[in-house]
Design an enzyme around this catalytic site. Structure first.
Site, PDB file in Angstrom:
ATOM      1  N   SER A 155       5.528   3.421   0.064  1.00  0.00           N
ATOM      2  CA  SER A 155       5.664   3.414   1.475  1.00  0.00           C
ATOM      3  C   SER A 155       6.890   2.603   1.606  1.00  0.00           C
ATOM      4  O   SER A 155       7.055   1.644   0.565  1.00  0.00           O
ATOM      5  CB  SER A 155       4.573   2.665   2.098  1.00  0.00           C
ATOM      6  OG  SER A 155       4.751   2.389   3.218  1.00  0.00           O
ATOM      7  N   TYR A 172      -2.121  -3.318   2.186  1.00  0.00           N
ATOM      8  CA  TYR A 172      -1.298  -2.202   2.073  1.00  0.00           C
ATOM      9  C   TYR A 172       0.077  -2.369   1.611  1.00  0.00           C
ATOM     10  O   TYR A 172       0.441  -1.904   0.698  1.00  0.00           O
ATOM     11  CB  TYR A 172      -1.224  -1.653   3.471  1.00  0.00           C
ATOM     12  CG  TYR A 172      -0.765  -0.027   3.557  1.00  0.00           C
ATOM     13  CD1 TYR A 172      -1.194   0.981   3.201  1.00  0.00           C
ATOM     14  CD2 TYR A 172       0.752  -0.004   4.315  1.00  0.00           C
ATOM     15  CE1 TYR A 172      -0.447   2.253   2.872  1.00  0.00           C
ATOM     16  CE2 TYR A 172       1.584   1.369   3.926  1.00  0.00           C
ATOM     17  CZ  TYR A 172       0.849   2.299   3.459  1.00  0.00           C
ATOM     18  OH  TYR A 172       1.431   3.392   3.449  1.00  0.00           O
TER      19      TYR A 172
END
Length: 283
Positions: A155, A172
């Site tokens: 990401s 995350y």
């Protein structure tokens, strides 16, 4: 002397003919986008996994075959079960797309240890164990001319600052930074075995995982207008990069982290600098 300008069999450059491709987390979101794209490619053999019932993917292209395999990548037992089920259909794998992942949003002061651990386990440790267990299958047909491929869903949050505030995604962001570096290490470790390892770094795509955060942070249109390309990611964007990296066109790409966000990460940095704000204020 060989012609240095000659292209070898250019029409087949993006072909996935006879490739066996495993996509984890392929029942929804970006994994489903990737699986749908691979279904379209003629004569490819795809196996996609997920804990939930899979949404309907595209109809397979001519000569292609798609198999849905239920598996839970969050546990070692689940990964071992996945490997066992895949081996019932094939003795080798040409492309492994380690896409299964999770996120958790919570402000700093109340961010639970269990949530952080869950995200790190699935987004990092499970990726490592999946690649480790599948390595023997990936080596079966790998060669200098036609290496096997590992793709990792990372990401842009692993490259810059992720979401902060009330819905902060600390685990995350940390996990995606970690899995990016894991991918670089594995690229060097597995390169001599004729296996490339590359990471895809999406920005915002309107998926089930991202939609809630998109709405809480201003909505799809606000994020689209803040993007240099004036839109968010589309299924074709993830499909294109997956086919490229899986085909002969991407055979010499190894250890890369490919940003797939229309330049939004860099635009946020320039806006923050101009306003005198911290970059995280724009995320």
């Amino acid at each position: 002397m060989a012609d240095e300008t000659a292209l070898h069999d250019f029409p087949s450059l993006f072909s996935l003919k006879d490739k066996v491709i495993v996509v984890t987390g392929g029942s929804r979101g970006l994994g489903l986008n990737a699986a749908s794209a691979l279904h379209h490619v003629p004569q490819s053999q795809g196996l996609r996994t997920g804990r939930r019932p899979a949404q309907q993917a595209a109809e397979p292209g001519p000569g292609a075959r798609a198999i849905s395999v239920p598996a839970d990548s969050a546990t070692m037992a689940g990964i071992e079960s996945l490997l066992s089920q895949v081996q019932q259909h094939t003795s080798h794998v040409d492309v492994l797309f380690a896409n299964a992942g999770a996120t958790w949003g919570e402000k700093f002061d109340t961010h639970p240890d269990s949530a952080f651990a869950k995200v790190m386990d699935l987004n990092v440790k499970a990726v490592f164990n999946t690649i480790r267990l599948f390595a023997p299958l990936l080596q079966k047909r790998a060669s200098v001319e036609d290496p096997s491929r590992v793709l990792i869903t990372a990401s842009v949050a692993g490259l810059g600052i992720g979401t902060l505030g009330q819905q902060a995604t600390f685990g995350y962001s940390a996990s995606k930074a970690a899995v990016l570096h894991l991918g670089r290490n594995l690229a060097v470790e597995l390169g001599p075995r004729h296996i490339t390892v590359n990471s895809i770094c999406p920005g915002f795509f309107p998926t089930k995982m991202a939609n809630g955060l998109l709405e809480m942070s201003g909505g799809v249109e606000k994020h689209a207008q803040g993007n240099p390309m004036k839109r968010l990611g589309r299924p074709e964007d993830i499909a294109g990069i997956v086919v490229y990296l899986s085909s002969r066109a991407g055979s010499h790409v190894n250890g890369a982290a490919i940003e797939l966000d229309g330049g939004a990460m860099w635009a946020r940095g320039s806006l923050a600098d101009a306003a005198g704000d911290e970059p995280s204020a724009k995320l």
